[in-house]
Design a protein around this motif. Sequence first.
Motif, PDB file in Angstrom:
ATOM      1  N   HIS A   1       0.856  -1.285  -0.230  1.00  9.00           N
ATOM      2  CA  HIS A   1      -0.256  -0.454  -0.575  1.00  9.00           C
ATOM      3  C   HIS A   1       0.648   0.782   0.276  1.00  9.00           C
TER       4      HIS A   1
ATOM      5  N   VAL B   1      -2.476  -4.169  -1.831  1.00 10.28           N
ATOM      6  CA  VAL B   1      -3.502  -3.804  -2.308  1.00 10.28           C
ATOM      7  C   VAL B   1      -3.023  -4.757  -3.343  1.00 10.28           C
TER       8      VAL B   1
ATOM      9  N   VAL C   1      -7.772  -3.818  -0.540  1.00  4.50           N
ATOM     10  CA  VAL C   1      -7.032  -3.433   0.132  1.00  4.50           C
ATOM     11  C   VAL C   1      -7.392  -4.357   1.910  1.00  4.50           C
TER      12      VAL C   1
ATOM     13  N   SER D   1     -11.149  -0.276  -2.240  1.00  5.79           N
ATOM     14  CA  SER D   1     -11.124  -1.338  -1.773  1.00  5.79           C
ATOM     15  C   SER D   1     -12.833  -1.852  -2.284  1.00  5.79           C
TER      16      SER D   1
END
Length: 795
Positions: A56, A64, A78, A115
């Motif tokens: 991330h 991610v 996520v 997400s």
Amino acid sequence: MKFSENWLRSLVSIDLDRDQLVGKLTMAGLEVESVEVIGTGLDGIVVGEILEAAPHPAADRLRVCRVDVGDGSPLQIVCGAPNARVGLRAPLARVGAILPGGIGIRSATLRGVESSGMLCSARELGIDADASGLLELSPDATPGTPVSTALGLPDAVLELKLTPNRADCLGMEGLAAELAALCGVEWQPASVDPVPVGTQSSIAAVLNAADACPRYLSRVIEGIDATAPTPAWMRERLQRAGVRPVSAVVDAGNYVMLETGQPTHAFDRSQVSGGLEVRWAQAGEQVSLLDGRIVEAQRDTLLVADAQGALALAGVMGGMQSRVTDSTRDLLLEAAHFAPQVVAGKARQFGLSSEAAHRFERGVDPGLPRRAIERLTGLLLSICGGRAGPVGETVLREHCPESPRIHLRLARIQRVLGIAPDGSEVERILGSLGIRLENAEGGWHATPPSRRFDLAIEEDVIEEIARVIGYDSIPARMPQGAISAPVLPEGRVEPVAFADALRHRGYTEALNFSFVDADLLHRWGMGASAVQLANPLSAEMSVMRTALLPGLVEALARNLARQQSRVRMFEIGRVFERSDEGATPGETLRIAGVACGLARQEQWGDAARSLDFHDLRGDVEQMLALAGGAAERLKFASGAPGWLHPGRSASLTDGGRAVGWLGALSPALQRGLGLDAEVFAFEFDLDALVERELPRAREPSRYPSVRRDLALIVADSCAFAEVEACVRSAAGPLLRDLVLFDRFIGSDLPPGCKSVAIGLILQEPSRTLTEQDVAGVVASVVGALQLELGARLRG
């Protein structure tokens, strides 16, 4: 025992819903203690495959991921799970899904990154408590498949409260066979074919404890990959059975144990030196166990050993040195039959908890080891690879347990059950349970399967018929016929009569354990002959009691600690003492009582007075009065054991033999027990009190009685019981009664003497006594007292 309902249904096809299944098992004696439903409410949760997993940009612990859900449009998720990696297949909750905990899934932006869903752990799905990472699904699971399909959900975890005699149901196959018999259907065990031999490597085993281990199988597997992952389906079944997955080798062994009921063990072949030996431990021999502890084995401990020493506690736990690790390349598998009496209590003796010992101490089918080792070999080769050697089997058939041949009579079945099943029905039921029948006069000869250690007599087999028919299907009928009341001998006082007498005197009955703390007995000076328990429930219950009073005084102390200042308690029970080496401990039935506080309940009409020795003696004499003529042989005498106060105690004798004691506890003992109040106690052998003389009726005399009083000077150490015995012996049949009405100690008496005044009541049933008659009796009494006790008349 926990197991998956779906696993059970995969072995036996039954037309029962969950409630009916639970009822069927419980009514057959396999009580279902709990049912936990898992995997419901998983709509919208599918299998997802992680295609990419990048860090991330704004959070070190987040990644991610691009996740394939089977529709050609990967989702961006996520995720913070530590095991999120490319290629992992895990449950994914789509937007709009609602997790079992009530959490709704929606699109979100986490630290600036969108997400569209959530990758889930087992805990978030409500199927396990593990929240350490994503639930790893099988690599064969197809992305987009509902996770309930991939995991075989919904499911239920059932927990059975099995009685110790039903060890055959500690394996799924045994449980399936039982359920098939109860439902009248067939069942299909897992197919176990002999594994092709790929290497000739083997290790021989020598059995030097034939009765303890008559059958031992071993097999070498070379070239395994110990780091191979456990298949998802196996992990799921283990977890639902309450077993935590560890590694492929350990998991496969646990799976075979749960499936067949036969424990197995895997050694690291490179750590085994020479051949194997099953033998008894040497005195003081130490074993390093898998849990890291080092225990000292006793001579009655069975070991599996090699040339260097012990490898494992047989049937209980393996050793640390020969454990399987990630670097293990060659295995040595073990499957054996260990006698239940050898393993029983061993895990508890060493403070262990072992699934293998739990099964072996209840009895494992001696025919299972070969099936188990072949099944385990097949699973390991399919998971970890490798080459299997030949199965090495050492068996001493003359020491293997054999199923009994039980004569079963049709008439006896009908008499015991109260119903009349026909012969074909009996044969069908017992055949479904694996019980082999041969025709015999009036019935059959029944041979139970080797897994049923609990079937030994005719009534055991009849019980099996009742279980399959169903206890609720057997009609309830009142028994017919007259029941004869027992005729109690009049010359014996029942223990309940003594209990009633003490209750009437204000005593409350207590019930204490027969096991006590060894230190407590030593404080009383009663521990020398205590019977030590081989398998105590706790350190505070390590020996059998040698007297009732230690436990009874402990109960009194607990009452005093709860502000009960006036306590009266009694107990009737058995005490145990060690006899000759190897002999059965001696048992004695006794009665004991304790008392402390005020002599009478607090009241306005009488001054408060503390209990004393004479109050206790009065309670005891009231109880002894039930024995009728026992007063002729039961006497109070001086002398008592060290736990009683030397000047305020007495012994009860039967023909000169001490059968009990009463008095105040010694001050030293009271201080040692932490008692602030003065405690009085008694304890007697009950067998000495129960025999009584029957009363004999006689016509009252029509002639008057005559009383003569005598004042005697006797030694201060002379007990009235001695005076009474002497008077009764000298007076002869004219003496109807004797009373003590005065006792005096004063300065006008010689030193070391006392004065006692007694009344002689004389009577002849056939005539009036003359003065000459009375004078003759008095002269005889005075002469006997002077001669035997040194007494003289007081002027």
